[in-house]
Design a protein around this motif. Structure first.
Motif, PDB file in Angstrom:
ATOM      1  N   VAL A  95       0.842  -1.203   0.000  1.00  0.00           N
ATOM      2  CA  VAL A  95       0.000   0.000   0.000  1.00  0.00           C
ATOM      3  C   VAL A  95       0.874   1.249   0.000  1.00  0.00           C
ATOM      4  O   VAL A  95       2.050   1.211   0.353  1.00  0.00           O
ATOM      5  CB  VAL A  95      -0.932   0.035   1.240  1.00  0.00           C
ATOM      6  N   HIS A  96       0.275   2.350  -0.406  1.00  0.00           N
ATOM      7  CA  HIS A  96       0.874   3.676  -0.242  1.00  0.00           C
ATOM      8  C   HIS A  96       0.273   4.272   1.027  1.00  0.00           C
ATOM      9  O   HIS A  96      -0.930   4.122   1.270  1.00  0.00           O
ATOM     10  CB  HIS A  96       0.534   4.577  -1.443  1.00  0.00           C
ATOM     11  N   LEU A  97       1.078   4.952   1.826  1.00  0.00           N
ATOM     12  CA  LEU A  97       0.574   5.527   3.076  1.00  0.00           C
ATOM     13  C   LEU A  97       0.733   7.041   3.085  1.00  0.00           C
ATOM     14  O   LEU A  97       1.806   7.569   2.779  1.00  0.00           O
ATOM     15  CB  LEU A  97       1.326   4.943   4.278  1.00  0.00           C
ATOM     16  N   PHE A  98      -0.350   7.736   3.430  1.00  0.00           N
ATOM     17  CA  PHE A  98      -0.327   9.174   3.705  1.00  0.00           C
ATOM     18  C   PHE A  98      -0.570   9.315   5.197  1.00  0.00           C
ATOM     19  O   PHE A  98      -1.636   8.960   5.702  1.00  0.00           O
ATOM     20  CB  PHE A  98      -1.434   9.887   2.921  1.00  0.00           C
ATOM     21  N   GLY A  99       0.425   9.826   5.917  1.00  0.00           N
ATOM     22  CA  GLY A  99       0.279   9.987   7.361  1.00  0.00           C
ATOM     23  C   GLY A  99       0.423  11.432   7.770  1.00  0.00           C
ATOM     24  O   GLY A  99       1.352  12.120   7.350  1.00  0.00           O
ATOM     25  N   ALA A 100      -0.528  11.903   8.585  1.00  0.00           N
ATOM     26  CA  ALA A 100      -0.493  13.281   9.090  1.00  0.00           C
ATOM     27  C   ALA A 100      -0.024  13.279  10.536  1.00  0.00           C
ATOM     28  O   ALA A 100      -0.620  12.606  11.382  1.00  0.00           O
ATOM     29  CB  ALA A 100      -1.875  13.914   8.989  1.00  0.00           C
ATOM     30  N   SER A 101       1.067  13.995  10.808  1.00  0.00           N
ATOM     31  CA  SER A 101       1.614  14.119  12.162  1.00  0.00           C
ATOM     32  C   SER A 101       1.855  12.735  12.778  1.00  0.00           C
ATOM     33  O   SER A 101       2.656  11.970  12.269  1.00  0.00           O
ATOM     34  CB  SER A 101       0.688  14.978  13.024  1.00  0.00           C
ATOM     35  N   LEU A 102       1.129  12.364  13.855  1.00  0.00           N
ATOM     36  CA  LEU A 102       1.302  11.034  14.441  1.00  0.00           C
ATOM     37  C   LEU A 102       1.087   9.950  13.393  1.00  0.00           C
ATOM     38  O   LEU A 102       1.812   8.947  13.374  1.00  0.00           O
ATOM     39  CB  LEU A 102       0.320  10.831  15.609  1.00  0.00           C
ATOM     40  N   GLY A 103       0.104  10.146  12.503  1.00  0.00           N
ATOM     41  CA  GLY A 103      -0.142   9.167  11.444  1.00  0.00           C
ATOM     42  C   GLY A 103       1.082   8.944  10.577  1.00  0.00           C
ATOM     43  O   GLY A 103       1.366   7.825  10.141  1.00  0.00           O
ATOM     44  N   GLY A 104       1.842  10.021  10.316  1.00  0.00           N
ATOM     45  CA  GLY A 104       3.069   9.911   9.538  1.00  0.00           C
ATOM     46  C   GLY A 104       4.149   9.148  10.284  1.00  0.00           C
ATOM     47  O   GLY A 104       4.899   8.358   9.699  1.00  0.00           O
ATOM     48  N   LYS A 116      11.574  -6.395   6.257  1.00  0.00           N
ATOM     49  CA  LYS A 116      12.076  -7.671   5.738  1.00  0.00           C
ATOM     50  C   LYS A 116      11.095  -8.310   4.762  1.00  0.00           C
ATOM     51  O   LYS A 116      11.484  -9.110   3.912  1.00  0.00           O
ATOM     52  CB  LYS A 116      12.359  -8.627   6.895  1.00  0.00           C
ATOM     53  N   SER A 117       9.825  -7.965   4.902  1.00  0.00           N
ATOM     54  CA  SER A 117       8.792  -8.421   3.978  1.00  0.00           C
ATOM     55  C   SER A 117       7.911  -7.214   3.677  1.00  0.00           C
ATOM     56  O   SER A 117       6.834  -7.056   4.236  1.00  0.00           O
ATOM     57  CB  SER A 117       7.974  -9.538   4.622  1.00  0.00           C
ATOM     58  N   PRO A 118       8.387  -6.323   2.801  1.00  0.00           N
ATOM     59  CA  PRO A 118       7.806  -4.982   2.660  1.00  0.00           C
ATOM     60  C   PRO A 118       6.317  -4.962   2.330  1.00  0.00           C
ATOM     61  O   PRO A 118       5.843  -5.702   1.471  1.00  0.00           O
ATOM     62  CB  PRO A 118       8.617  -4.358   1.514  1.00  0.00           C
ATOM     63  N   ARG A 119       5.604  -4.104   3.055  1.00  0.00           N
ATOM     64  CA  ARG A 119       4.171  -3.895   2.809  1.00  0.00           C
ATOM     65  C   ARG A 119       3.890  -2.454   2.382  1.00  0.00           C
ATOM     66  O   ARG A 119       2.755  -2.145   2.004  1.00  0.00           O
ATOM     67  CB  ARG A 119       3.361  -4.196   4.088  1.00  0.00           C
ATOM     68  N   VAL A 120       4.904  -1.582   2.475  1.00  0.00           N
ATOM     69  CA  VAL A 120       4.712  -0.166   2.151  1.00  0.00           C
ATOM     70  C   VAL A 120       5.436   0.148   0.845  1.00  0.00           C
ATOM     71  O   VAL A 120       6.654   0.012   0.760  1.00  0.00           O
ATOM     72  CB  VAL A 120       5.226   0.745   3.285  1.00  0.00           C
ATOM     73  N   GLN A 121       4.669   0.562  -0.166  1.00  0.00           N
ATOM     74  CA  GLN A 121       5.260   0.882  -1.467  1.00  0.00           C
ATOM     75  C   GLN A 121       5.802   2.306  -1.494  1.00  0.00           C
ATOM     76  O   GLN A 121       6.813   2.583  -2.126  1.00  0.00           O
ATOM     77  CB  GLN A 121       4.214   0.683  -2.568  1.00  0.00           C
ATOM     78  N   SER A 122       5.119   3.237  -0.790  1.00  0.00           N
ATOM     79  CA  SER A 122       5.602   4.617  -0.741  1.00  0.00           C
ATOM     80  C   SER A 122       4.971   5.334   0.448  1.00  0.00           C
ATOM     81  O   SER A 122       3.982   4.864   1.032  1.00  0.00           O
ATOM     82  CB  SER A 122       5.287   5.370  -2.046  1.00  0.00           C
ATOM     83  N   LEU A 123       5.556   6.492   0.790  1.00  0.00           N
ATOM     84  CA  LEU A 123       5.105   7.279   1.937  1.00  0.00           C
ATOM     85  C   LEU A 123       4.899   8.741   1.548  1.00  0.00           C
ATOM     86  O   LEU A 123       5.723   9.322   0.847  1.00  0.00           O
ATOM     87  CB  LEU A 123       6.157   7.238   3.063  1.00  0.00           C
ATOM     88  N   ILE A 124       3.801   9.324   2.026  1.00  0.00           N
ATOM     89  CA  ILE A 124       3.610  10.776   1.991  1.00  0.00           C
ATOM     90  C   ILE A 124       3.475  11.208   3.444  1.00  0.00           C
ATOM     91  O   ILE A 124       2.547  10.771   4.143  1.00  0.00           O
ATOM     92  CB  ILE A 124       2.356  11.187   1.194  1.00  0.00           C
ATOM     93  N   LEU A 125       4.420  12.011   3.914  1.00  0.00           N
ATOM     94  CA  LEU A 125       4.487  12.380   5.335  1.00  0.00           C
ATOM     95  C   LEU A 125       4.135  13.855   5.476  1.00  0.00           C
ATOM     96  O   LEU A 125       4.900  14.728   5.079  1.00  0.00           O
ATOM     97  CB  LEU A 125       5.887  12.087   5.874  1.00  0.00           C
ATOM     98  N   CYS A 126       2.953  14.125   6.030  1.00  0.00           N
ATOM     99  CA  CYS A 126       2.432  15.488   6.122  1.00  0.00           C
ATOM    100  C   CYS A 126       2.596  16.037   7.535  1.00  0.00           C
ATOM    101  O   CYS A 126       2.060  15.468   8.489  1.00  0.00           O
ATOM    102  CB  CYS A 126       0.952  15.481   5.722  1.00  0.00           C
ATOM    103  N   ASN A 127       3.378  17.124   7.667  1.00  0.00           N
ATOM    104  CA  ASN A 127       3.623  17.724   8.987  1.00  0.00           C
ATOM    105  C   ASN A 127       4.024  16.658  10.002  1.00  0.00           C
ATOM    106  O   ASN A 127       3.538  16.633  11.134  1.00  0.00           O
ATOM    107  CB  ASN A 127       2.374  18.458   9.494  1.00  0.00           C
ATOM    108  N   SER A 128       4.903  15.767   9.577  1.00  0.00           N
ATOM    109  CA  SER A 128       5.233  14.627  10.432  1.00  0.00           C
ATOM    110  C   SER A 128       6.641  14.743  11.012  1.00  0.00           C
ATOM    111  O   SER A 128       7.357  15.710  10.776  1.00  0.00           O
ATOM    112  CB  SER A 128       5.073  13.324   9.649  1.00  0.00           C
ATOM    113  N   PHE A 129       7.023  13.726  11.778  1.00  0.00           N
ATOM    114  CA  PHE A 129       8.285  13.751  12.518  1.00  0.00           C
ATOM    115  C   PHE A 129       8.874  12.345  12.557  1.00  0.00           C
ATOM    116  O   PHE A 129       8.182  11.362  12.245  1.00  0.00           O
ATOM    117  CB  PHE A 129       8.045  14.278  13.939  1.00  0.00           C
ATOM    118  N   SER A 130      10.139  12.244  12.939  1.00  0.00           N
ATOM    119  CA  SER A 130      10.822  10.946  12.952  1.00  0.00           C
ATOM    120  C   SER A 130      11.305  10.538  14.340  1.00  0.00           C
ATOM    121  O   SER A 130      11.802   9.442  14.524  1.00  0.00           O
ATOM    122  CB  SER A 130      12.029  10.998  12.007  1.00  0.00           C
ATOM    123  N   ASP A 131      11.129  11.421  15.321  1.00  0.00           N
ATOM    124  CA  ASP A 131      11.628  11.151  16.675  1.00  0.00           C
ATOM    125  C   ASP A 131      10.666  11.798  17.674  1.00  0.00           C
ATOM    126  O   ASP A 131      10.445  13.011  17.637  1.00  0.00           O
ATOM    127  CB  ASP A 131      13.039  11.739  16.819  1.00  0.00           C
TER     128      ASP A 131
END
Length: 302
Positions: A95-104, A116-131
């Protein structure tokens, strides 16, 4: 916004865990023949229907989109396991994922979890964070479950924009406040826990996934440092900048957000990972829109 909501498809409720109280609510719209849809994950304050402008517009153009509202999960691993079971239930391999803030953040953690067994084809990260440490609340994360709902709502509302706003942004905030009021104590407490418990994204596990980073130049809950960290983490990511839009650009700047989503998904047209019905593809029309957006942005900057 009420007029739009009345035209929305009915939401589904799905249980994939042994615990019957863990109910996923979702809108699944667009052609079911598409096996790699775009899935929307909301922020702390959001429900599945905060993405109604994306659902209505994108399905009209031939895309399959799913907007989710997650159940009560108290840690990232538990969320990722539940989300994987949901994709299995929906018979979706990738799937492609669009995540907003916590969703991202959760979208990135899920991509990491399934690397190891990928389920995410691409990411759109809206106003999101990594830490999660950017919120300086890792020490209180384990006490959210004890707090009454009104106190949790006050914490969330503290990140909403204040002061003079244009009508679209004011309407967007009003709508999000209404959605926030619909959430119960355990839903809010669990989301704040996921938002603040000590965790970060391991970029080497998801570096091969195409990413678009979408953010705004005006007031939002994200600090400049948090945005810069995202750019460093994904040096090859496409960037979708909006001059204005605040915390909820998908509500108050939906036309721009929807165009950036189309531009992101364009790279998968004609492949088995396309999120759009092949008969609906009009790359030429999208290219014209892309040039138009670029031109209007240049004019605003002059």
């Amino acid at each position: 916004y009420l007029v739009f909501l009345l035209t929305m498809p009915f939401s589904l409720q799905i249980i994939v865990d042994d615990d019957d109280s863990k109910v996923w609510s979702l809108y699944d719209a667009g052609p079911k023949s598409i096996r790699c849809p775009l899935i929307f994950l909301p922020p702390v304050s959001g429900t599945a229907d905060v993405f109604f402008q994306q659902i209505l517009a994108l399905t009209g153009w031939g895309y399959r989109v799913i907007a989710l509202q997650y159940p009560v999960y108290w840690d990232h691993l538990e969320f990722c396991d539940g989300f994987r079971k949901l994709l299995d239930h929906l018979q979706l391999d990738k799937v492609h994922l669009f995540g907003a803030s916590l969703g991202g953040f959760l979208a990135q953690k899920f991509a990491e979890y399934t690397h190891k067994s990928p389920r995410v084809q691409s990411l759109i990260l809206c106003n999101s964070f990594s830490d999660t440490s950017i919120f300086n609340q890792t020490w209180t994360a384990n006490s959210f479950w004890l707090m009454p709902a009104f106190m949790l709502k006050k914490i969330v509302l503290g990140n909403f924009a204040s002061g003079p706003l244009d009508p679209e942004m004011a309407d967007g905030i009003d709508f999000m406040v209404d959605r926030l009021e619909s959430l119960g104590q355990s839903e809010l407490a669990s989301r704040l826990t996921l938002n603040c418990q000590n965790s970060y994204v391991e970029p080497h596990k998801i570096r091969d996934i195409p990413v678009t980073i979408m953010d705004v130049f005006d007031q939002s809950a994200l600090s400049t440092e948090a945005k810069e960290e995202m750019y460093k983490l994904y040096p090859n990511a496409r960037r979708a900048h909006l001059k204005t839009g605040g915390n909820f650009p998908y509500l108050c700047r939906s036309a721009e957000v929807n165009l950036y989503i189309q531009i992101h998904l364009l790279q998968f047209h004609g492949t088995r990972y396309a999120a759009i019905d092949p008969s609906m593809v009009s790359a030429e029309e999208l290219e014209v829109q892309k040039i138009s957006l670029h031109t209007s942005n240049e004019q605003e900057e002059q």
